[in-house]
Motif scaffolding. Structure first.
Motif, mmCIF file in Angstrom:
data_model
loop_
_atom_site.group_PDB
_atom_site.id
_atom_site.type_symbol
_atom_site.label_atom_id
_atom_site.label_comp_id
_atom_site.label_asym_id
_atom_site.label_seq_id
_atom_site.Cartn_x
_atom_site.Cartn_y
_atom_site.Cartn_z
ATOM 1 N N ASP A 159 29.148 33.066 34.513
ATOM 2 C CA ASP A 159 28.237 34.170 34.108
ATOM 3 C C ASP A 159 28.449 35.251 34.672
ATOM 4 O O ASP A 159 27.567 35.377 35.711
ATOM 5 N N LEU A 160 29.431 36.222 34.133
ATOM 6 C CA LEU A 160 29.849 37.580 35.142
ATOM 7 C C LEU A 160 28.578 38.312 35.129
ATOM 8 O O LEU A 160 28.357 38.871 36.370
ATOM 9 N N ASP A 161 27.859 38.554 34.103
ATOM 10 C CA ASP A 161 26.897 39.692 34.367
ATOM 11 C C ASP A 161 25.533 39.220 34.586
ATOM 12 O O ASP A 161 24.452 39.742 34.625
ATOM 13 N N TYR A 190 41.043 43.098 34.224
ATOM 14 C CA TYR A 190 39.814 43.279 34.890
ATOM 15 C C TYR A 190 38.915 44.162 34.386
ATOM 16 O O TYR A 190 39.270 45.333 34.157
ATOM 17 N N ASP A 191 37.583 44.001 34.287
ATOM 18 C CA ASP A 191 36.772 45.028 33.761
ATOM 19 C C ASP A 191 36.159 45.999 34.849
ATOM 20 O O ASP A 191 35.471 45.582 35.619
ATOM 21 N N LYS A 227 36.863 36.964 38.043
ATOM 22 C CA LYS A 227 36.740 38.240 37.304
ATOM 23 C C LYS A 227 37.834 38.594 36.391
ATOM 24 O O LYS A 227 37.639 39.663 35.690
ATOM 25 N N LEU A 228 39.055 37.635 36.259
ATOM 26 C CA LEU A 228 39.926 38.230 35.604
ATOM 27 C C LEU A 228 39.702 37.591 34.383
ATOM 28 O O LEU A 228 39.249 36.341 33.848
ATOM 29 N N ASP A 273 32.191 36.754 28.506
ATOM 30 C CA ASP A 273 32.383 36.336 30.113
ATOM 31 C C ASP A 273 33.856 36.081 30.076
ATOM 32 O O ASP A 273 34.337 35.622 29.008
ATOM 33 N N PRO A 274 34.529 35.912 31.448
ATOM 34 C CA PRO A 274 35.825 35.737 31.453
ATOM 35 C C PRO A 274 36.215 34.320 31.260
ATOM 36 O O PRO A 274 35.675 33.460 31.580
ATOM 37 N N THR A 275 37.504 34.165 30.830
ATOM 38 C CA THR A 275 38.060 32.957 30.811
ATOM 39 C C THR A 275 38.810 32.604 32.122
ATOM 40 O O THR A 275 39.724 33.420 32.685
#
Length: 185
Positions: free
Chosen positions: A102-104, A155-156, A134-135, A113-115
């Protein structure tokens, strides 16, 4: 007052225990692990009250019935499970693409969310997350001649949850034998 408390606790216990009979397990997919005695079962345990309780892969040794459980977060998504077997190079791995972070950190794991790419041994006992948390993995392919996996993603960089011009795109090449990064492009 003691009688009221006793009756209340007894009814609460019976009610909670009574809900357990509505729990169920779903076996979504069975996958043979070629060249081994293992089969992988994708399993989800559901409860009536709390929905999805847990999600995991179960590696089953069909010779003796022993199992190894590989857990994933409840909110996570298992996208693809693929075996890579290259006898000439001594490679036999399970590649899983999944959303597990859960990145955020707001509302659980969702489609924004990223894979990640996760490598598992054929018996499920070894687990390596190949890509960074984070990729955002978009695509990946295995080159069976070189024994590598090529992964594309971004990457965001501005943390807005969207793919835009300022985000950093990359291609990573990883060795499937050593599970190490060879090159970033």
């Amino acid at each position: 007052m003691k009688q009221f408390l006793f009756i209340f606790l007894t009814l609460t216990t019976l009610t909670i225990y009574g809900q357990d009979k509505y729990n169920h397990t779903q076996f979504n997919k069975l996958t043979e692990v070629e060249g081994t005695s293992f089969v992988i079962a994708t399993i989800e345990n559901w409860g009536k009250i709390d929905g999805l309780k847990n999600r995991y892969l179960l590696f089953i040794d069909t010779k003796n019935g022993s199992t190894t459980q590989v857990d994933f977060p409840n909110e996570g998504y298992l996208k693809k499970i693929e075996q890579v077997k290259i006898d000439d190079l001594g490679i036999n791995q399970i590649i899983v693409s999944a959303q597990t972070i859960d990145l955020d950190e707001k509302k659980g794991i969702d489609w924004n969310d990223p894979t990640q790419i996760i490598i598992l041994s054929v018996d499920g006992k070894e687990r390596t997350q190949l890509t960074g948390s984070k990729l955002f993995v978009r695509n990946w392919v295995v080159n069976k001649d070189s024994g590598t996996i090529v992964i594309t993603g971004h990457y965001d960089t501005n943390n807005n949850g969207k793919l835009d011009k300022t985000d950093k795109n990359e291609i990573g090449i990883y060795d499937l034998k050593t599970l190490k990064l060879i090159s970033k492009i």
